[in-house]
Design a protein around this motif. Structure first.
Motif, PDB file in Angstrom:
ATOM      1  N   PHE A  32       0.838  -1.179   0.000  1.00  0.00           N
ATOM      2  CA  PHE A  32       0.000   0.000   0.000  1.00  0.00           C
ATOM      3  C   PHE A  32       0.884   1.244   0.000  1.00  0.00           C
ATOM      4  O   PHE A  32       1.945   1.254   0.614  1.00  0.00           O
ATOM      5  N   PRO A  33       0.426   2.304  -0.677  1.00  0.00           N
ATOM      6  CA  PRO A  33       1.246   3.529  -0.763  1.00  0.00           C
ATOM      7  C   PRO A  33       1.361   4.236   0.580  1.00  0.00           C
ATOM      8  O   PRO A  33       0.626   3.941   1.539  1.00  0.00           O
ATOM      9  N   ASP A  34       2.271   5.199   0.613  1.00  0.00           N
ATOM     10  CA  ASP A  34       2.524   5.942   1.849  1.00  0.00           C
ATOM     11  C   ASP A  34       1.338   6.787   2.295  1.00  0.00           C
ATOM     12  O   ASP A  34       1.341   7.303   3.427  1.00  0.00           O
ATOM     13  N   ARG A  35       0.345   6.936   1.420  1.00  0.00           N
ATOM     14  CA  ARG A  35      -0.870   7.655   1.821  1.00  0.00           C
ATOM     15  C   ARG A  35      -1.562   6.934   2.990  1.00  0.00           C
ATOM     16  O   ARG A  35      -2.355   7.533   3.709  1.00  0.00           O
ATOM     17  N   PHE A  36      -1.268   5.668   3.112  1.00  0.00           N
ATOM     18  CA  PHE A  36      -1.823   4.860   4.203  1.00  0.00           C
ATOM     19  C   PHE A  36      -0.802   4.845   5.346  1.00  0.00           C
ATOM     20  O   PHE A  36       0.338   4.399   5.160  1.00  0.00           O
ATOM     21  N   SER A  37      -1.222   5.350   6.498  1.00  0.00           N
ATOM     22  CA  SER A  37      -0.341   5.352   7.655  1.00  0.00           C
ATOM     23  C   SER A  37      -1.144   4.968   8.887  1.00  0.00           C
ATOM     24  O   SER A  37      -2.375   4.942   8.848  1.00  0.00           O
ATOM     25  N   GLY A  38      -0.427   4.657   9.942  1.00  0.00           N
ATOM     26  CA  GLY A  38      -1.143   4.230  11.131  1.00  0.00           C
ATOM     27  C   GLY A  38      -0.431   4.628  12.397  1.00  0.00           C
ATOM     28  O   GLY A  38       0.640   5.249  12.381  1.00  0.00           O
ATOM     29  N   HIS A  39      -1.069   4.222  13.481  1.00  0.00           N
ATOM     30  CA  HIS A  39      -0.506   4.527  14.790  1.00  0.00           C
ATOM     31  C   HIS A  39      -1.086   3.527  15.784  1.00  0.00           C
ATOM     32  O   HIS A  39      -2.231   3.079  15.638  1.00  0.00           O
ATOM     33  N   GLN A  40      -0.272   3.188  16.780  1.00  0.00           N
ATOM     34  CA  GLN A  40      -0.785   2.376  17.877  1.00  0.00           C
ATOM     35  C   GLN A  40      -0.482   3.107  19.183  1.00  0.00           C
ATOM     36  O   GLN A  40       0.610   3.635  19.370  1.00  0.00           O
ATOM     37  N   PHE A  41      -1.439   3.099  20.067  1.00  0.00           N
ATOM     38  CA  PHE A  41      -1.324   3.812  21.331  1.00  0.00           C
ATOM     39  C   PHE A  41      -0.916   2.854  22.446  1.00  0.00           C
ATOM     40  O   PHE A  41      -0.998   1.641  22.279  1.00  0.00           O
ATOM     41  N   PRO A  42      -0.481   3.408  23.585  1.00  0.00           N
ATOM     42  CA  PRO A  42      -0.044   2.534  24.693  1.00  0.00           C
ATOM     43  C   PRO A  42      -1.101   1.554  25.166  1.00  0.00           C
ATOM     44  O   PRO A  42      -0.771   0.504  25.714  1.00  0.00           O
ATOM     45  N   ASN A  43      -2.376   1.876  24.970  1.00  0.00           N
ATOM     46  CA  ASN A  43      -3.437   0.940  25.386  1.00  0.00           C
ATOM     47  C   ASN A  43      -3.751  -0.080  24.290  1.00  0.00           C
ATOM     48  O   ASN A  43      -4.750  -0.783  24.382  1.00  0.00           O
ATOM     49  N   TYR A  44      -2.912  -0.146  23.277  1.00  0.00           N
ATOM     50  CA  TYR A  44      -2.973  -1.093  22.151  1.00  0.00           C
ATOM     51  C   TYR A  44      -3.985  -0.705  21.077  1.00  0.00           C
ATOM     52  O   TYR A  44      -3.998  -1.330  20.016  1.00  0.00           O
ATOM     53  N   SER A  45      -4.810   0.290  21.309  1.00  0.00           N
ATOM     54  CA  SER A  45      -5.733   0.718  20.253  1.00  0.00           C
ATOM     55  C   SER A  45      -4.940   1.299  19.090  1.00  0.00           C
ATOM     56  O   SER A  45      -3.755   1.640  19.238  1.00  0.00           O
ATOM     57  N   SER A  46      -5.606   1.396  17.956  1.00  0.00           N
ATOM     58  CA  SER A  46      -4.872   1.783  16.745  1.00  0.00           C
ATOM     59  C   SER A  46      -5.725   2.682  15.862  1.00  0.00           C
ATOM     60  O   SER A  46      -6.957   2.671  15.932  1.00  0.00           O
ATOM     61  N   GLU A  47      -5.056   3.460  15.050  1.00  0.00           N
ATOM     62  CA  GLU A  47      -5.707   4.284  14.034  1.00  0.00           C
ATOM     63  C   GLU A  47      -5.111   3.992  12.673  1.00  0.00           C
ATOM     64  O   GLU A  47      -3.915   3.691  12.560  1.00  0.00           O
TER      65      GLU A  47
END
Lengths: 114, 111
Positions: free
Chosen positions: A60-75
């Protein structure tokens, strides 16, 4: 146990806009993966997060990015939306210390780009 | 390459009959496979899994067969019920938990 929860359930965006999708993993799970499922297709792996870092990435291209938080949830963030980004976005979580075992999926977020 | 495919896109069976859904995979090094069921508007739901050191595994009304020689999986559903109507995917787990899905087979159960 609520299982894997995703929000929102449905979303309509305009081409060129940016979108953020959210996922809370199942209790006891620390690994979160995101998949894109186009209509009539199987889910395609986007990326995986563990210990707040991206561990694996699909094609997938770099337009797709993510993040994970300390409580394991993600965006999942998608920039500069294209019509072709319209799909069901699925989040899956895996148990702590067992990323190679079965993944539990959420209900998904249906994204429509117009 | 990385691909897991299905032989048939649709399958229609009579209620009470047995269903067989097939799947081919291409990576001979794969050692863990999962079958998922996906109902309309929902995420995939785990049905049954199998590791490469087995050739058969049974669950409640479901059996998965693995033929490593020809790189083929099948899912057998006994006494198919209307609630079994869904799309079924086989998936291959790669190292680290990345799932490679096939396109799916839509199972339709006729009353």
């Amino acid at each position: 146990d609520a299982g894997v929860t995703q929000s929102p359930t449905h979303l309509i965006k305009t081409r060129g806009q940016q979108v953020t999708l959210r996922c809370s993993p199942k209790s006891g799970h620390d690994t979160v993966s995101w998949y894109q499922q186009a209509l009539g297709q199987g889910p395609q792996f986007i990326f995986q997060y563990y210990e707040e870092e991206e561990r694996q990435r699909g094609n997938f291209p770099d337009r797709f990015s993510g993040h994970q938080f300390p409580n394991y949830s993600s965006e999942l963030n998608v920039n500069a939306l294209l019509l072709g980004d319209s799909a069901l976005y699925l989040c899956a979580s895996s148990p702590i210390g067992k990323p190679d075992t079965e993944a539990f999926f959420g209900q998904g977020t249906r994204l429509t780009v117009v | 390459g990385e691909s897991v495919g299905l032989h048939l896109p649709t399958l229609s069976v009579q209620e009470g009959d047995n269903s067989i859904i097939n799947c081919a995979y291409s990576n001979s090094a794969s050692d863990y496979f999962i079958w998922y069921k996906q109902e309309s508007g929902k995420g995939p739901q785990f049905i049954i899994d199998i590791r490469s050191n087995m050739d058969k595994r049974q669950g409640q009304r479901v059996t998965v067969l693995l033929n490593k020689t020809v790189k083929h999986l099948s899912l057998q559903i006994a006494a198919t019920q209307p609630g079994d109507s869904a799309v079924y995917f086989c998936a291959e787990i790669h190292q680290g938990g990345k799932l490679i899905f096939g396109q799916g087979t839509e199972l339709s159960v006729k009353p």
